[in-house]
Design a protein around this motif. Structure first.
Motif, PDB file in Angstrom:
ATOM      1  N   VAL A 205       0.838  -1.201   0.000  1.00 21.02           N
ATOM      2  CA  VAL A 205       0.000   0.000   0.000  1.00 21.02           C
ATOM      3  C   VAL A 205       0.870   1.247   0.000  1.00 21.02           C
ATOM      4  CG1 VAL A 205      -1.639   1.309   1.388  1.00 21.02           C
ATOM      5  CG2 VAL A 205      -1.977  -1.137   1.038  1.00 21.02           C
ATOM      6  N   GLY A 206       1.972   1.203   0.752  1.00 13.84           N
ATOM      7  CA  GLY A 206       2.865   2.355   0.792  1.00 13.84           C
ATOM      8  C   GLY A 206       3.476   2.671  -0.554  1.00 13.84           C
ATOM      9  N   VAL A 207       3.835   1.644  -1.334  1.00 15.02           N
ATOM     10  CA  VAL A 207       4.386   1.873  -2.676  1.00 15.02           C
ATOM     11  C   VAL A 207       3.370   2.610  -3.537  1.00 15.02           C
ATOM     12  CG1 VAL A 207       5.149   0.740  -4.796  1.00 15.02           C
ATOM     13  CG2 VAL A 207       5.967  -0.080  -2.591  1.00 15.02           C
ATOM     14  N   LEU A 208       2.120   2.149  -3.522  1.00 18.63           N
ATOM     15  CA  LEU A 208       1.100   2.751  -4.374  1.00 18.63           C
ATOM     16  C   LEU A 208       0.765   4.166  -3.935  1.00 18.63           C
ATOM     17  CD1 LEU A 208      -1.173  -0.379  -4.751  1.00 18.63           C
ATOM     18  CD2 LEU A 208       0.453   0.536  -6.397  1.00 18.63           C
ATOM     19  N   LEU A 209       0.786   4.419  -2.642  1.00 21.51           N
ATOM     20  CA  LEU A 209       0.525   5.781  -2.176  1.00 21.51           C
ATOM     21  C   LEU A 209       1.667   6.725  -2.544  1.00 21.51           C
ATOM     22  CD1 LEU A 209      -1.068   5.139   1.340  1.00 21.51           C
ATOM     23  CD2 LEU A 209      -2.208   5.650  -0.833  1.00 21.51           C
ATOM     24  N   ALA A 228      -8.889  -5.195  -0.057  1.00 20.80           N
ATOM     25  CA  ALA A 228      -9.582  -3.904   0.013  1.00 20.80           C
ATOM     26  C   ALA A 228      -8.610  -2.769   0.279  1.00 20.80           C
ATOM     27  CB  ALA A 228     -10.658  -3.956   1.101  1.00 20.80           C
ATOM     28  N   ALA A 229      -7.631  -3.005   1.153  1.00 16.95           N
ATOM     29  CA  ALA A 229      -6.642  -1.956   1.435  1.00 16.95           C
ATOM     30  C   ALA A 229      -5.764  -1.689   0.223  1.00 16.95           C
ATOM     31  CB  ALA A 229      -5.784  -2.369   2.629  1.00 16.95           C
ATOM     32  N   LEU A 230      -5.344  -2.746  -0.461  1.00 18.61           N
ATOM     33  CA  LEU A 230      -4.487  -2.578  -1.633  1.00 18.61           C
ATOM     34  C   LEU A 230      -5.235  -1.876  -2.767  1.00 18.61           C
ATOM     35  CD1 LEU A 230      -1.703  -3.183  -2.867  1.00 18.61           C
ATOM     36  CD2 LEU A 230      -2.621  -5.348  -3.680  1.00 18.61           C
ATOM     37  N   LEU A 231      -6.454  -2.315  -3.044  1.00 19.17           N
ATOM     38  CA  LEU A 231      -7.223  -1.695  -4.118  1.00 19.17           C
ATOM     39  C   LEU A 231      -7.680  -0.292  -3.738  1.00 19.17           C
ATOM     40  CD1 LEU A 231      -9.242  -4.787  -5.286  1.00 19.17           C
ATOM     41  CD2 LEU A 231      -7.464  -3.603  -6.544  1.00 19.17           C
ATOM     42  N   GLY A 232      -7.818  -0.028  -2.444  1.00 14.88           N
ATOM     43  CA  GLY A 232      -8.103   1.334  -2.020  1.00 14.88           C
ATOM     44  C   GLY A 232      -6.962   2.263  -2.360  1.00 14.88           C
ATOM     45  N   ALA A 233      -5.714   1.779  -2.204  1.00 17.28           N
ATOM     46  CA  ALA A 233      -4.552   2.584  -2.597  1.00 17.28           C
ATOM     47  C   ALA A 233      -4.501   2.748  -4.108  1.00 17.28           C
ATOM     48  CB  ALA A 233      -3.275   1.927  -2.081  1.00 17.28           C
ATOM     49  N   ILE A 234      -4.858   1.704  -4.849  1.00 18.21           N
ATOM     50  CA  ILE A 234      -4.908   1.821  -6.314  1.00 18.21           C
ATOM     51  C   ILE A 234      -5.962   2.851  -6.725  1.00 18.21           C
ATOM     52  CG2 ILE A 234      -5.452   0.574  -8.439  1.00 18.21           C
ATOM     53  CD1 ILE A 234      -4.263  -1.923  -7.195  1.00 18.21           C
ATOM     54  N   GLY A 235      -7.091   2.868  -6.023  1.00 14.95           N
ATOM     55  CA  GLY A 235      -8.139   3.826  -6.345  1.00 14.95           C
ATOM     56  C   GLY A 235      -7.729   5.271  -6.129  1.00 14.95           C
ATOM     57  N   ARG A 236      -6.661   5.508  -5.377  1.00 12.66           N
ATOM     58  CA  ARG A 236      -6.177   6.877  -5.156  1.00 12.66           C
ATOM     59  C   ARG A 236      -5.149   7.302  -6.199  1.00 12.66           C
ATOM     60  NH1 ARG A 236      -4.797   7.669   1.118  1.00 12.66           N
ATOM     61  NH2 ARG A 236      -4.380   9.754   0.283  1.00 12.66           N
ATOM     62  N   CYS A 237      -4.818   6.422  -7.130  1.00 12.81           N
ATOM     63  CA  CYS A 237      -3.891   6.771  -8.218  1.00 12.81           C
ATOM     64  C   CYS A 237      -4.676   7.549  -9.269  1.00 12.81           C
ATOM     65  CB  CYS A 237      -3.244   5.522  -8.808  1.00 12.81           C
ATOM     66  SG  CYS A 237      -2.220   4.599  -7.631  1.00 12.81           S
ATOM     67  N   SER A 238      -4.694   8.839  -9.154  1.00 17.85           N
ATOM     68  CA  SER A 238      -5.576   9.686  -9.954  1.00 17.85           C
ATOM     69  C   SER A 238      -5.240   9.667 -11.437  1.00 17.85           C
ATOM     70  CB  SER A 238      -5.528  11.120  -9.426  1.00 17.85           C
ATOM     71  OG  SER A 238      -4.179  11.610  -9.443  1.00 17.85           O
ATOM     72  N   ARG A 239      -4.003   9.340 -11.804  1.00 11.53           N
ATOM     73  CA  ARG A 239      -3.603   9.364 -13.214  1.00 11.53           C
ATOM     74  C   ARG A 239      -3.592   7.981 -13.843  1.00 11.53           C
ATOM     75  NH1 ARG A 239       1.698  12.926 -13.909  1.00 11.53           N
ATOM     76  NH2 ARG A 239       1.051  12.636 -16.076  1.00 11.53           N
TER      77      ARG A 239
END
Length: 372
Positions: A205-209, A228-239
């Motif tokens: 999660v830290g890598v994706l954030l 859910a935590a991992l995909l939540g971080a993916i969902g914050r990748c705005s680009r």
């Protein structure tokens, strides 16, 4: 009586320089350096043109007591404009010298592929120090030594990074997080193929954030149980534009809905056996799918004709859907979705017919055709 020179046909040296350079671009690297460059001075200069090497990929395989064959070393020394290189090692002891000493003249290198038993910290330091303008790096290693991936954070121009390893993910995600935190400002595409478990979910999660404001292409080998935590971080990748997860056997409905805020061009969620039809339909209702061009849902038993028809009804140009190994999807529903031509507006069709009729009534000039 005609001389031998007069009876001889056109010679390859009579070709224009651009045509001869195109021929050189199609020659193998060894033939270009060992053969063509030894014919004459003009051919030698042309063989060393950057255009003859920029689109070329050279592969070398060092061995113990013979780091490189003479032909391989000559290719590397006489290819100052080489852009892509692949180095393949079977054993760690096959590289008795630093990696930088192996490639002395590749100052323009932009793409590097390393197939190694282990990525050592010294090797990663050589890559960062001697080829700082690398744009693409692919590392295939059975294991990664501590400090190996952190060194890659010094590659300020790296745009695409691929790491494939059999090592447990705690030796991959943690170093990647530190590399992303300290560097990699130009990184846009990340592909990590490593065995994941719940113990290192925080590092993943830290890598994706850390990369949320820059990454546009993301490919992950498999999900962890805490998806859910991992995909939540993916969902914050705005680009983010392209998301590919090779094994979604741990994907849940809660994790799937974390992707609702993304505007993706391509989405691959393979083998999502736990996802329900209701979750898929809800994702389609709340997501902006106007940019979606490719959707891969192979191996998803929850995928039904209702989901397919929902895509067809909501979008004027539906994405290409891959639904192999989906027993509840009929061929008729797929045929209605994977159409290539968008619906035709009636007003536009009438206007086009009127234009054709008007052109057909124009007088034809009575003059012969002229060929330019």
């Amino acid at each position: 009586m005609a001389t031998a020179m007069e009876t001889q046909g056109p010679h390859i040296s009579d070709l224009p320089v651009d045509a001869l350079l195109e021929v050189f671009c199609r020659l193998p690297a060894a033939d270009l350096t060992l053969g063509a460059s030894g014919v004459c001075r003009a051919w030698r200069d042309l063989a060393m043109e950057p255009a003859a090497w920029q689109a070329r990929r050279v592969q070398v395989a060092p061995r113990k007591h013979r780091p490189l064959a003479a032909a391989e070393r000559r290719v590397l020394r006489r290819a100052p404009a080489l852009r892509a290189l692949a180095v393949s090692l079977r054993r760690a002891q096959d590289l008795p010298e630093p990696l930088s000493a192996l490639l002395p003249c590749c100052g323009h290198l932009r793409e590097l592929q390393l197939s190694l038993p282990c990525l050592y910290a010294d090797m990663a330091r050589d890559v960062a120090a001697h080829w700082p303008r690398l744009q693409q790096l692919r590392v295939e290693a059975c294991s990664v030594q501590e400090g190996g991936l952190e060194r890659l954070g010094q590659l300020d121009h790296l745009r695409r990074l691929q790491v494939a390893t059999l090592q447990p993910a705690q030796g991959v995600w943690g170093p990647l997080r530190r590399a992303a935190r300290d560097g990699l400002p130009a990184l846009r595409a990340l592909h990590v193929d490593a065995r994941c478990d719940a113990a290192n979910i925080d590092e993943a999660v830290g890598v994706l954030l850390e990369l949320a404001d820059r990454v546009t292409h993301l490919r992950i080998g498999s999900l962890v149980p805490a998806d859910a935590a991992l995909l939540g971080a993916i969902g914050r990748c705005s680009r983010l534009q392209n998301l590919h997860i090779e094994d979604c056997s741990q994907l849940t409905d809660e994790g799937l809905l974390q992707l609702a805020g993304l505007r993706l061009h391509s989405l691959s969620l393979c083998f999502a056996r736990q996802v329900s039809t209701a979750a898929l339909l809800h994702l389609l209702r709340v997501s902006d799918l106007s940019l979606l061009k490719h959707l891969d849902l192979r191996g998803c038993p929850a995928l039904t004709d209702r989901v397919v028809l929902s895509l067809a009804s909501r979008l004027s140009t539906p994405p290409k859907l891959v639904a192999d190994d989906c027993p509840n999807v009929s061929g008729q529903a797929l045929q209605s979705l994977n159409r290539t031509s968008p619906p035709v507006n009636a007003a536009h069709a009438i206007a086009a017919l009127c234009t054709v009729a008007a052109v057909a009534t124009l007088p034809v000039p009575n003059r012969p055709l002229q060929v330019a």
